[in-house]
Scaffold this motif. Structure first.
Motif, mmCIF file in Angstrom:
data_model
loop_
_atom_site.group_PDB
_atom_site.id
_atom_site.type_symbol
_atom_site.label_atom_id
_atom_site.label_comp_id
_atom_site.label_asym_id
_atom_site.label_seq_id
_atom_site.Cartn_x
_atom_site.Cartn_y
_atom_site.Cartn_z
ATOM 1 N N GLN A 1 0.764 -1.142 0.204
ATOM 2 C CA GLN A 1 0.037 -0.017 -0.234
ATOM 3 C C GLN A 1 0.863 1.415 0.042
ATOM 4 O OE1 GLN A 1 -3.218 0.188 -0.230
ATOM 5 N NE2 GLN A 1 -3.637 2.131 0.244
ATOM 6 N N VAL A 2 0.735 1.990 -1.139
ATOM 7 C CA VAL A 2 1.503 3.445 -1.024
ATOM 8 C C VAL A 2 0.891 4.513 -0.434
ATOM 9 C CG1 VAL A 2 2.405 5.234 -2.791
ATOM 10 C CG2 VAL A 2 2.340 2.811 -3.444
ATOM 11 N N HIS A 3 1.787 4.933 0.780
ATOM 12 C CA HIS A 3 1.009 6.130 1.452
ATOM 13 C C HIS A 3 1.660 7.556 0.824
ATOM 14 C CE1 HIS A 3 -1.280 3.903 4.134
ATOM 15 N NE2 HIS A 3 -0.386 3.145 4.060
ATOM 16 N N LEU A 4 0.863 8.571 0.761
ATOM 17 C CA LEU A 4 1.573 9.664 0.104
ATOM 18 C C LEU A 4 1.434 10.660 1.089
ATOM 19 C CD1 LEU A 4 -0.369 9.801 -3.323
ATOM 20 C CD2 LEU A 4 1.687 8.756 -2.804
ATOM 21 N N VAL A 5 2.473 11.985 0.972
ATOM 22 C CA VAL A 5 2.766 12.991 1.950
ATOM 23 C C VAL A 5 2.766 14.239 1.120
ATOM 24 C CG1 VAL A 5 4.346 14.039 3.376
ATOM 25 C CG2 VAL A 5 4.042 11.721 3.277
ATOM 26 N N GLU A 6 1.951 15.122 1.661
ATOM 27 C CA GLU A 6 1.809 16.640 0.924
ATOM 28 C C GLU A 6 2.621 17.505 1.398
ATOM 29 O OE1 GLU A 6 -2.095 14.312 0.746
ATOM 30 O OE2 GLU A 6 -0.502 14.812 2.414
ATOM 31 N N SER A 7 3.149 18.526 0.850
ATOM 32 C CA SER A 7 3.843 19.603 1.570
ATOM 33 C C SER A 7 3.809 20.602 0.508
ATOM 34 C CB SER A 7 5.304 19.313 1.696
ATOM 35 O OG SER A 7 5.896 18.858 0.667
ATOM 36 N N GLY A 8 4.231 21.978 1.030
ATOM 37 C CA GLY A 8 4.532 22.997 0.209
ATOM 38 C C GLY A 8 3.447 24.057 0.572
ATOM 39 N N GLY A 9 2.298 23.733 1.304
ATOM 40 C CA GLY A 9 1.491 24.790 1.690
ATOM 41 C C GLY A 9 1.877 26.030 2.598
ATOM 42 N N GLY A 10 1.058 26.990 2.615
ATOM 43 C CA GLY A 10 1.408 28.165 3.554
ATOM 44 C C GLY A 10 0.378 29.176 3.275
ATOM 45 N N LEU A 11 0.978 30.554 3.811
ATOM 46 C CA LEU A 11 0.071 31.617 3.927
ATOM 47 C C LEU A 11 0.474 32.419 2.504
ATOM 48 C CD1 LEU A 11 -2.111 33.694 4.916
ATOM 49 C CD2 LEU A 11 -0.235 34.309 6.431
ATOM 50 N N VAL A 12 -0.324 32.960 1.549
ATOM 51 C CA VAL A 12 -0.011 33.824 0.664
ATOM 52 C C VAL A 12 -0.974 34.560 0.344
ATOM 53 C CG1 VAL A 12 -1.162 32.094 -1.067
ATOM 54 C CG2 VAL A 12 0.848 33.520 -1.874
ATOM 55 N N GLN A 13 -0.631 35.833 -0.181
ATOM 56 C CA GLN A 13 -1.651 36.823 -0.409
ATOM 57 C C GLN A 13 -2.438 36.616 -1.770
ATOM 58 O OE1 GLN A 13 0.640 40.462 -0.533
ATOM 59 N NE2 GLN A 13 0.283 40.826 1.679
ATOM 60 N N PRO A 14 -3.453 37.163 -1.925
ATOM 61 C CA PRO A 14 -4.222 37.005 -3.210
ATOM 62 C C PRO A 14 -3.238 37.460 -4.349
ATOM 63 C CG PRO A 14 -5.552 38.045 -1.635
ATOM 64 C CD PRO A 14 -4.328 38.022 -1.053
ATOM 65 N N GLY A 15 -3.490 36.673 -5.601
ATOM 66 C CA GLY A 15 -2.522 36.850 -6.620
ATOM 67 C C GLY A 15 -1.312 36.243 -6.538
ATOM 68 N N GLY A 16 -0.708 35.685 -5.298
ATOM 69 C CA GLY A 16 0.491 35.003 -5.090
ATOM 70 C C GLY A 16 0.434 33.595 -5.522
#
Length: 123
Positions: free
Chosen positions: A1-16
């Motif tokens: 069973q493959v399990h996936l990990v997400e990354s890279g989210g954050g706080l950004v302003q509109p248009g970013g």
């Protein structure tokens, strides 16, 4: 069973912009044989499909993406990215990646979801 990990989210302003990454939790697993999806879930809303890339590299997008997001594979690193540009308030959500043998942006009801990565668009 493959399990996936997400990354890279954050706080950004509109248009970013943000770039999300999806990787196998076990470095010995490969994403190459799977269609990799990005879904998102905003507070109080159902999880919805955002984008998918097939094992052959064909890309699919939800209509609300409107050319702002790009999904891509890096086979050398066994990663899938979601490049998100011109972000809007409505893009605020937890973003999840998922694997299947085919693209199904309509939903993956039996999928064992990971924790996701939070994207917040705010001024």
């Amino acid at each position: 069973q493959v399990h996936l990990v997400e990354s890279g989210g954050g706080l950004v302003q509109p248009g970013g912009s943000l770039r999300l990454s999806c990787a196998a939790a076990n470095s010995g697993d490969s994403l190459d044989h799977y269609a990799i999806h990005w879904f998102r879930q905003a507070p109080g809303k159902e999880r919805e499909g955002v984008s998918c890339i097939t094992n052959r590299g064909y890309e699919h997008y939800a209509k609300f993406v409107k050319g702002r997001f790009t999904i891509a594979r890096d086979r050398s690193k066994s990663l899938v990215y979601l490049q998100m540009n011109n972000l809007e308030y409505e893009d605020t959500a937890v973003y999840f990646c998922a694997h299947e043998f085919f693209c199904s942006l309509g939903g993956l009801p039996s999928y064992d979801w990971g924790q996701g990565t939070q994207v917040t668009v705010s001024s």
